[in-house]
Write a protein that holds these residues in place. Sequence first.
Motif, PDB file in Angstrom:
ATOM      1  N   GLY A  74       0.789  -1.316   0.013  1.00 44.62           N
ATOM      2  CA  GLY A  74       0.030   0.030  -0.029  1.00 44.62           C
ATOM      3  C   GLY A  74       0.840   1.314   0.075  1.00 44.62           C
ATOM      4  N   ARG A  75       1.686   1.235   0.818  1.00 44.50           N
ATOM      5  CA  ARG A  75       2.634   2.385   0.987  1.00 44.50           C
ATOM      6  C   ARG A  75       3.470   2.589  -0.572  1.00 44.50           C
ATOM      7  NH1 ARG A  75       7.704   2.944   5.148  1.00 44.50           N
ATOM      8  NH2 ARG A  75       8.187   5.110   5.042  1.00 44.50           N
ATOM      9  N   VAL A  76       3.809   1.696  -1.053  1.00 49.13           N
ATOM     10  CA  VAL A  76       4.541   1.711  -2.507  1.00 49.13           C
ATOM     11  C   VAL A  76       3.584   2.112  -3.452  1.00 49.13           C
ATOM     12  CG1 VAL A  76       5.681   0.203  -4.068  1.00 49.13           C
ATOM     13  CG2 VAL A  76       6.457  -0.222  -1.739  1.00 49.13           C
ATOM     14  N   LEU A  77       2.340   1.554  -3.652  1.00 44.06           N
ATOM     15  CA  LEU A  77       1.616   2.107  -4.442  1.00 44.06           C
ATOM     16  C   LEU A  77       1.016   3.537  -4.444  1.00 44.06           C
ATOM     17  CD1 LEU A  77      -0.847  -1.209  -4.600  1.00 44.06           C
ATOM     18  CD2 LEU A  77       0.754  -0.288  -6.325  1.00 44.06           C
ATOM     19  N   ARG A  78       1.130   3.887  -3.193  1.00 43.25           N
ATOM     20  CA  ARG A  78       0.839   5.242  -2.778  1.00 43.25           C
ATOM     21  C   ARG A  78       2.065   6.173  -3.143  1.00 43.25           C
ATOM     22  NH1 ARG A  78      -1.488   3.288   1.870  1.00 43.25           N
ATOM     23  NH2 ARG A  78       0.384   3.595   3.120  1.00 43.25           N
ATOM     24  N   GLY A  79       3.322   5.723  -3.150  1.00 43.97           N
ATOM     25  CA  GLY A  79       4.406   6.534  -3.482  1.00 43.97           C
ATOM     26  C   GLY A  79       4.225   6.694  -5.048  1.00 43.97           C
ATOM     27  N   LEU A  80       3.945   5.472  -5.892  1.00 48.30           N
ATOM     28  CA  LEU A  80       4.022   5.339  -7.309  1.00 48.30           C
ATOM     29  C   LEU A  80       3.075   6.330  -7.753  1.00 48.30           C
ATOM     30  CD1 LEU A  80       4.717   1.755  -7.905  1.00 48.30           C
ATOM     31  CD2 LEU A  80       6.189   3.401  -8.504  1.00 48.30           C
ATOM     32  N   GLY A  81       2.077   6.198  -7.140  1.00 43.46           N
ATOM     33  CA  GLY A  81       0.783   7.042  -7.504  1.00 43.46           C
ATOM     34  C   GLY A  81       1.147   8.494  -7.493  1.00 43.46           C
ATOM     35  N   SER A  82       1.829   8.809  -6.316  1.00 41.30           N
ATOM     36  CA  SER A  82       2.223  10.384  -6.262  1.00 41.30           C
ATOM     37  C   SER A  82       2.927  10.513  -7.186  1.00 41.30           C
ATOM     38  CB  SER A  82       2.708  10.445  -4.890  1.00 41.30           C
ATOM     39  OG  SER A  82       2.976  11.651  -4.636  1.00 41.30           O
ATOM     40  N   LEU A 100      18.508   1.032 -15.786  1.00 42.47           N
ATOM     41  CA  LEU A 100      18.229  -0.514 -15.951  1.00 42.47           C
ATOM     42  C   LEU A 100      19.083  -1.253 -16.887  1.00 42.47           C
ATOM     43  CD1 LEU A 100      14.369  -0.508 -14.981  1.00 42.47           C
ATOM     44  CD2 LEU A 100      16.094  -1.724 -14.069  1.00 42.47           C
ATOM     45  N   ALA A 101      19.098  -0.409 -18.140  1.00 43.37           N
ATOM     46  CA  ALA A 101      19.633  -0.925 -19.087  1.00 43.37           C
ATOM     47  C   ALA A 101      21.126  -1.327 -18.907  1.00 43.37           C
ATOM     48  CB  ALA A 101      19.745   0.215 -20.451  1.00 43.37           C
ATOM     49  N   ARG A 102      21.698  -0.576 -17.906  1.00 40.29           N
ATOM     50  CA  ARG A 102      23.188  -1.294 -17.607  1.00 40.29           C
ATOM     51  C   ARG A 102      23.124  -2.000 -16.292  1.00 40.29           C
ATOM     52  NH1 ARG A 102      25.341   4.887 -18.055  1.00 40.29           N
ATOM     53  NH2 ARG A 102      23.180   5.191 -16.917  1.00 40.29           N
ATOM     54  N   ASP A 103      22.116  -2.163 -15.570  1.00 41.36           N
ATOM     55  CA  ASP A 103      21.959  -2.686 -14.590  1.00 41.36           C
ATOM     56  C   ASP A 103      20.752  -3.439 -14.451  1.00 41.36           C
ATOM     57  OD1 ASP A 103      22.425  -3.754 -11.840  1.00 41.36           O
ATOM     58  OD2 ASP A 103      21.956  -1.824 -10.920  1.00 41.36           O
ATOM     59  N   ARG A 104      20.453  -4.689 -15.029  1.00 42.87           N
ATOM     60  CA  ARG A 104      19.076  -5.229 -14.958  1.00 42.87           C
ATOM     61  C   ARG A 104      18.946  -6.156 -14.008  1.00 42.87           C
ATOM     62  NH1 ARG A 104      17.132  -5.058 -20.274  1.00 42.87           N
ATOM     63  NH2 ARG A 104      18.427  -4.105 -21.824  1.00 42.87           N
ATOM     64  N   THR A 105      18.474  -5.545 -12.570  1.00 48.11           N
ATOM     65  CA  THR A 105      18.500  -6.242 -11.324  1.00 48.11           C
ATOM     66  C   THR A 105      17.284  -5.711 -10.657  1.00 48.11           C
ATOM     67  OG1 THR A 105      19.693  -4.519 -10.120  1.00 48.11           O
ATOM     68  CG2 THR A 105      20.987  -6.257 -11.183  1.00 48.11           C
ATOM     69  N   ARG A 106      16.927  -6.589  -9.706  1.00 49.11           N
ATOM     70  CA  ARG A 106      15.679  -6.242  -9.012  1.00 49.11           C
ATOM     71  C   ARG A 106      15.928  -5.233  -7.922  1.00 49.11           C
ATOM     72  NH1 ARG A 106      13.365 -11.921  -6.699  1.00 49.11           N
ATOM     73  NH2 ARG A 106      11.737 -10.327  -5.976  1.00 49.11           N
ATOM     74  N   ASN A 107      17.315  -5.218  -7.576  1.00 52.26           N
ATOM     75  CA  ASN A 107      17.738  -4.171  -6.669  1.00 52.26           C
ATOM     76  C   ASN A 107      17.456  -2.529  -7.221  1.00 52.26           C
ATOM     77  OD1 ASN A 107      19.258  -3.351  -4.154  1.00 52.26           O
ATOM     78  ND2 ASN A 107      20.796  -2.865  -5.599  1.00 52.26           N
ATOM     79  N   ARG A 108      17.594  -2.504  -8.557  1.00 50.05           N
ATOM     80  CA  ARG A 108      17.414  -1.325  -9.170  1.00 50.05           C
ATOM     81  C   ARG A 108      15.957  -0.918  -9.042  1.00 50.05           C
ATOM     82  NH1 ARG A 108      21.005   2.570 -10.093  1.00 50.05           N
ATOM     83  NH2 ARG A 108      22.607   1.049 -10.390  1.00 50.05           N
ATOM     84  N   LEU A 109      15.122  -1.796  -9.374  1.00 49.00           N
ATOM     85  CA  LEU A 109      13.674  -1.467  -9.336  1.00 49.00           C
ATOM     86  C   LEU A 109      13.219  -1.007  -7.918  1.00 49.00           C
ATOM     87  CD1 LEU A 109      12.354  -4.444 -11.765  1.00 49.00           C
ATOM     88  CD2 LEU A 109      12.462  -1.566 -12.044  1.00 49.00           C
ATOM     89  N   ARG A 110      13.757  -1.843  -6.854  1.00 41.19           N
ATOM     90  CA  ARG A 110      13.629  -1.554  -5.516  1.00 41.19           C
ATOM     91  C   ARG A 110      13.998  -0.196  -4.892  1.00 41.19           C
ATOM     92  NH1 ARG A 110      16.845  -4.971  -1.152  1.00 41.19           N
ATOM     93  NH2 ARG A 110      16.490  -6.653  -2.790  1.00 41.19           N
ATOM     94  N   ARG A 111      15.276   0.192  -5.634  1.00 38.86           N
ATOM     95  CA  ARG A 111      15.651   1.583  -5.464  1.00 38.86           C
ATOM     96  C   ARG A 111      14.671   2.476  -5.649  1.00 38.86           C
ATOM     97  NH1 ARG A 111      17.491  -0.591  -1.080  1.00 38.86           N
ATOM     98  NH2 ARG A 111      19.463  -1.974  -1.689  1.00 38.86           N
ATOM     99  N   PHE A 112      14.157   2.363  -7.000  1.00 39.62           N
ATOM    100  CA  PHE A 112      13.130   3.370  -7.597  1.00 39.62           C
ATOM    101  C   PHE A 112      11.959   3.471  -6.790  1.00 39.62           C
ATOM    102  CE2 PHE A 112       9.306   3.536 -10.564  1.00 39.62           C
ATOM    103  CZ  PHE A 112       9.451   4.584 -10.820  1.00 39.62           C
ATOM    104  N   GLY A 113      11.401   2.111  -6.251  1.00 39.19           N
ATOM    105  CA  GLY A 113      10.270   2.148  -5.519  1.00 39.19           C
ATOM    106  C   GLY A 113      10.457   2.825  -3.993  1.00 39.19           C
ATOM    107  N   GLN A 114      11.731   2.567  -3.646  1.00 42.42           N
ATOM    108  CA  GLN A 114      11.997   3.422  -2.259  1.00 42.42           C
ATOM    109  C   GLN A 114      11.904   4.823  -2.606  1.00 42.42           C
ATOM    110  OE1 GLN A 114      15.373   1.134  -1.362  1.00 42.42           O
ATOM    111  NE2 GLN A 114      14.360   0.453   0.634  1.00 42.42           N
TER     112      GLN A 114
END
Length: 419
Positions: A74-82, A100-114
């Motif tokens: 829920g917290r992540v979705l509110r952040g993405l929506g904002s 992401l093109a140079r670092d295709r990892t889940r860690n990179r996506l996690r940092r974006f979400g945070q």
Amino acid sequence: MSEPPRPRIAIAMKGYPRLSETFIAQELLGLQQGGLSFSIWSLRRPTDAARHLMHQQIAAPVSYLPEYLHEEPGRVLRGLGSALLRPRMIRLAAVVLRDLARDRTRNRLRRFGQACVMARELPAEITHLHVHYLHTPASVIRYAALLRGLTWSFSAHAKDIWTTPDWEKREKIADAAWGVTCTQDGHRELARLTERPDKVALVHHGLDLARFPAPPAVRRGRDGRDPADPVRFVTIGRAVEKKGFDDLLAALAALPPELHWRLSHIGGGEKLASLRALAEKLGLSGRITWTGPKAQQDVVAALREADLFVLPSKQAVDGDRDGLPNVVMEAASQALPIVATDFAGIPEFVRDGVEGVLVAPGDITALSRQLAELAADPARRALLGQAAFKRLAEAFSAAAGLDRIRTALLESAAAARRS
């Protein structure tokens, strides 16, 4: 009674509080004592059971981002929506996709979400972000700053400098308003990646001696000949490859059989079990105490009881290396002689034959020889320890570095308010 001013600066790090990061706690407490108002943002919750006294004294509010995005959907979705409603999202999306093109990892996506969560939850009065570590924590802060239109700065330390790809360090330095790092070794590495070498300053952490007792007036003159009163070695640090504790065990195994000694290791870490197994294999288990992580008052007590501090740092296979470990200066605060490696930031503090003895990384024979010689020579140990304390007091005070960082943070926050 008026309320304290609301923070205009947010300081972020990977985890808070952490027993192994006394240098960060010292800086936060020093900034607070200097009148700076700030909030703390951590990418994950603490894992250490104990806390340093400094952590209890730090009054800044602490916010924890979701370490794993699925744990707080829920917290992540509110952040993405904002984030999607913000005009700067287009620019951030381009940066994230390029990363992401140079670092295709889940860690990179996690940092974006945070970063989306942080950008949504940051109070409106925050005008500047500062982050400790240039790798994943700086990714979160860079993305959040882009999304909110804020300036940001960084403190780079050790692993983040040596294990982050050049392209990533180069782009983060370019985007940041300014940065600092704590060793000449690290400063040279970052300065080569920017067209403005003055953008990254060298600021040693130093040590706030007011937090430490004066060194013991007298130490027992142990020389390793009395089995009832063996020479006491101490080493401190997480059980990871770069600390060189496997080399230390090999060096201890090679000491003369007639030398009586004990070693105390303070710290946790991923390799603790394998080190204990190695000590058992080498026949050293009865001479070594593995205390686990300790709060600083317990660390200081161990330093006061010891005769010699040893830390054989080296480069790990993945390139990770130390900066100038705070524990080296903490040993000096108690006038302990230091045996260490001539590597990374250590020789910036320890001069061979002056404050201690330096050997080449991985040179087990030299390490063993120096431990044996100093174990048998309490008079020389006393001279080296006194010199180490003198260097700490005269050249590595925390005050000068804290003043520089505090001034830079205040100037950044003020400039952002004017723009």
